[in-house]
Write a protein that holds these residues in place. Structure first.
Motif, short mmCIF file in Angstrom:
data_model
loop_
_atom_site.label_atom_id
_atom_site.label_comp_id
_atom_site.label_asym_id
_atom_site.label_seq_id
_atom_site.Cartn_x
_atom_site.Cartn_y
_atom_site.Cartn_z
N THR A 6 0.86 -1.19 0.00
CA THR A 6 0.00 0.00 0.00
C THR A 6 0.90 1.24 0.00
OG1 THR A 6 -0.12 0.35 2.38
CG2 THR A 6 -1.66 -1.27 1.45
N GLY A 7 0.42 2.29 -0.63
CA GLY A 7 1.28 3.47 -0.77
C GLY A 7 2.48 3.13 -1.66
N GLY A 8 2.25 2.18 -2.56
CA GLY A 8 3.35 1.64 -3.37
C GLY A 8 3.89 2.59 -4.42
N ALA A 9 3.16 3.69 -4.70
CA ALA A 9 3.69 4.66 -5.66
C ALA A 9 4.45 5.78 -4.94
CB ALA A 9 2.56 5.26 -6.49
N GLY A 10 4.50 5.68 -3.62
CA GLY A 10 5.22 6.69 -2.83
C GLY A 10 6.71 6.38 -2.79
N LEU A 30 -1.11 -0.70 -4.29
CA LEU A 30 -2.33 0.09 -4.08
C LEU A 30 -1.93 1.51 -3.69
CD1 LEU A 30 -5.59 -0.11 -3.41
CD2 LEU A 30 -4.74 0.06 -1.09
N ASP A 31 -2.48 2.48 -4.40
CA ASP A 31 -2.16 3.87 -4.05
C ASP A 31 -3.28 4.76 -4.60
OD1 ASP A 31 0.93 5.25 -3.43
OD2 ASP A 31 -0.74 6.55 -4.00
N ASP A 32 -3.62 5.78 -3.86
CA ASP A 32 -4.67 6.68 -4.36
C ASP A 32 -4.09 7.94 -4.99
OD1 ASP A 32 -3.80 8.16 -2.22
OD2 ASP A 32 -5.77 8.43 -1.32
N GLU A 73 2.47 0.94 3.61
CA GLU A 73 3.19 2.23 3.63
C GLU A 73 2.24 3.41 3.48
OE1 GLU A 73 6.59 2.19 4.17
OE2 GLU A 73 6.20 0.05 4.35
N ALA A 74 1.02 3.17 3.00
CA ALA A 74 0.09 4.27 2.72
C ALA A 74 -0.21 5.06 3.98
CB ALA A 74 -1.21 3.73 2.12
N ALA A 75 -0.13 6.35 3.87
CA ALA A 75 -0.42 7.22 5.02
C ALA A 75 -0.42 8.67 4.55
CB ALA A 75 0.65 7.04 6.09
N GLN A 89 -8.29 9.21 10.27
CA GLN A 89 -9.08 8.41 9.34
C GLN A 89 -8.15 7.60 8.42
OE1 GLN A 89 -12.16 7.76 9.19
NE2 GLN A 89 -12.43 6.88 7.17
N VAL A 90 -7.22 8.29 7.78
CA VAL A 90 -6.35 7.61 6.81
C VAL A 90 -5.34 6.70 7.53
CG1 VAL A 90 -4.61 7.92 5.01
CG2 VAL A 90 -6.62 9.41 5.07
N ASN A 91 -4.65 7.25 8.52
CA ASN A 91 -3.53 6.49 9.10
C ASN A 91 -3.99 5.40 10.06
OD1 ASN A 91 -2.21 8.40 7.64
ND2 ASN A 91 -0.85 9.09 9.26
N1 LIG Z 1 10.09 9.11 4.62
C1 LIG Z 1 10.36 9.09 5.90
O1 LIG Z 1 11.40 9.64 6.35
C2 LIG Z 1 9.45 8.40 6.88
C3 LIG Z 1 9.80 8.42 8.24
C4 LIG Z 1 8.97 7.79 9.15
C5 LIG Z 1 7.84 7.10 8.71
N2 LIG Z 1 7.51 7.11 7.39
C6 LIG Z 1 6.30 6.38 6.98
O2 LIG Z 1 6.64 5.51 5.93
C7 LIG Z 1 5.54 5.38 5.03
C8 LIG Z 1 5.98 5.73 3.63
O3 LIG Z 1 6.46 7.08 3.64
P1 LIG Z 1 6.99 7.79 2.35
O4 LIG Z 1 8.09 8.68 2.76
O5 LIG Z 1 7.22 6.80 1.27
O6 LIG Z 1 5.74 8.71 2.03
P2 LIG Z 1 5.05 9.06 0.64
O7 LIG Z 1 4.16 10.21 0.90
O8 LIG Z 1 6.07 9.16 -0.42
O9 LIG Z 1 4.19 7.76 0.35
C9 LIG Z 1 2.94 7.50 0.90
C10 LIG Z 1 2.08 6.97 -0.22
O10 LIG Z 1 0.80 6.65 0.31
C11 LIG Z 1 -0.18 7.07 -0.63
N3 LIG Z 1 -1.43 7.30 0.11
C12 LIG Z 1 -1.73 8.30 0.97
N4 LIG Z 1 -2.96 8.15 1.43
C13 LIG Z 1 -3.46 7.01 0.86
C14 LIG Z 1 -4.67 6.32 0.95
N5 LIG Z 1 -5.68 6.77 1.72
N6 LIG Z 1 -4.83 5.19 0.25
C15 LIG Z 1 -3.85 4.70 -0.56
N7 LIG Z 1 -2.64 5.34 -0.69
C16 LIG Z 1 -2.47 6.47 0.01
C17 LIG Z 1 0.37 8.35 -1.23
O11 LIG Z 1 -0.21 8.65 -2.49
C18 LIG Z 1 1.85 7.98 -1.35
O12 LIG Z 1 2.12 7.35 -2.58
C19 LIG Z 1 4.44 6.27 5.57
O13 LIG Z 1 3.54 5.50 6.33
C20 LIG Z 1 5.18 7.25 6.47
O14 LIG Z 1 4.37 7.75 7.49
C21 LIG Z 1 8.29 7.73 6.48
#
Ligand SMILES: NC(=O)c1ccc[n+]([C@@H]2O[C@H](COP(=O)([O-])OP(=O)(O)OC[C@H]3O[C@@H](n4cnc5c(N)ncnc54)[C@H](O)[C@@H]3O)[C@@H](O)[C@H]2O)c1
Length: 303
Positions: A6-10, A30-32, A73-75, A89-91
């Protein structure tokens, strides 16, 4: 093996997808696109589902797909968001739907928690210390960490929470102002500008390279038991030192441009105690800050 990311495009999710595909996993991403970028997963041979983790019907419909593991990973990752309801709601609710899917698919879950649960707490930060989140983002991650042990006790399923520290590396460019400090400073320097940091650049972070974060996810998938552990290097580096390392790698000689910190909630120092991650997952970061930045700069110049 089939994985749902989840959040796979992030940023981190796309790095996980890329690695899993190289290991011959079948990947459902899965990513929105709240934040993620299509470019991050371009050319990857995966099943992409555009949708939200808070769409309960959609998440339920994934039951029966034969998922062997979920990397969640989605958040909402923007720590400056102050809409409590949206964040929770989301997280948090989204996480519950994902746990319910894991129950239906009878598969383990590895999810992204965060060092934000510690706030401006004592360093090195230990999983056993009292959490002290400074914002609703940190609160949401702490709630996930409270839910996951209850769920794994109830179901017997393995759930591993990874408290990432400050992650940097390829595929983060789309995040703009939420990019890692390393990328933001590097970006300014590559444009020929002095790197801008809050006075006096002495704030320190435990920066961890995204390749190490991917390794931690794989180790978590392979771990025997549920746990919640830090994912950091165990070392902290100041913003001033980051600028020095970037100068070395970019062959530049920029001096920092200091300005006042406008935030009243701010983590001045983060540093993981990596002991429990090593003990529970056998995970230890492989990249020092110097090695990680060198690898990252090479990847940037190749792309
Ligand atoms: N990058 C960091 O330094 C860091 C540090 C601590 C924790 N995190 C956690 O790691 C995870 C990944 O972080 P990241 O840096 O890749 O963030 P990111 O924002 O690049 O990726 C998050 C992805 O989740 C998707 N998303 C958001 N809401 C969604 C939903 N409701 N349904 C489906 N997809 C959804 C977004 O479109 C995005 O692609 C997150 O949970 C974040 O909280 C990241």
């Amino acid at each position: 093996m089939k994985a749902l990311v989840t959040g796979g495009a992030g940023f981190i999710g796309a790095n996980i997808c890329e690695y899993l595909l190289k290991q011959n996993f079948k990947v459902i991403c899965l990513d929105d696109f709240l934040k993620g970028s299509e470019k991050n997963i371009q050319g990857m041979d995966l099943e992409f589902i555009k949708g939200s983790v808070v769409d309960e019907r959609l998440i339920k419909s994934l039951n029966g797909k034969g998922i062997d593991v979920i990397f969640h990973e989605a958040a909402i990752t923007d720590t400056t968001v102050t809409d409590d309801n949206l964040m929770l709601q989301v997280n948090v609710e989204g996480f519950k739907y994902i746990l319910n899917l894991a129950r239906a698919e009878n598969c383990p879950v590895v999810y992204a928690s965060s060092a934000a649960v510690y706030g401006d707490g004592f360093v090195p930060m230990k999983e056993s210390q009292k959490p002290n989140p400074l914002n609703i983002y940190g609160v949401s991650k702490l709630k996930m960490d409270e839910i996951s042990p209850i769920f794994s006790r109830e179901t017997g399923l393995k759930v591993v929470g990874l408290r990432y520290f400050n992650v940097y590396g390829p595929k983060e460019d789309f995040k703009a102002s939420a990019m890692s400090m390393i990328r933001q400073l590097g970006f300014q320097m590559l444009k020929g500008n002095a790197p801008r940091v809050f006075k006096w650049g002495e704030q320190e972070r435990d920066f961890i390279y995204v390749k190490d974060v991917v390794t931690a996810n794989i180790k978590a998938f392979e771990a025997e038991k549920s746990c919640i552990v830090n994912v950091g290097t165990g070392k902290r580096t100041s913003f001033n030192r980051i600028i020095e390392i970037l100068n070395n790698n970019l062959n530049t000689d920029f001096k920092p441009d200091y300005f006042d910190n406008p935030y009243n909630f701010y983590q001045n120092h983060t540093q993981a105690d990596p002991t429990l991650a090593q003990k529970s997952l056998g995970f230890k970061a492989g990249f020092s800050i110097e090695e990680g930045i060198k690898d990252y700069v090479l990847a940037l110049t190749r792309s």
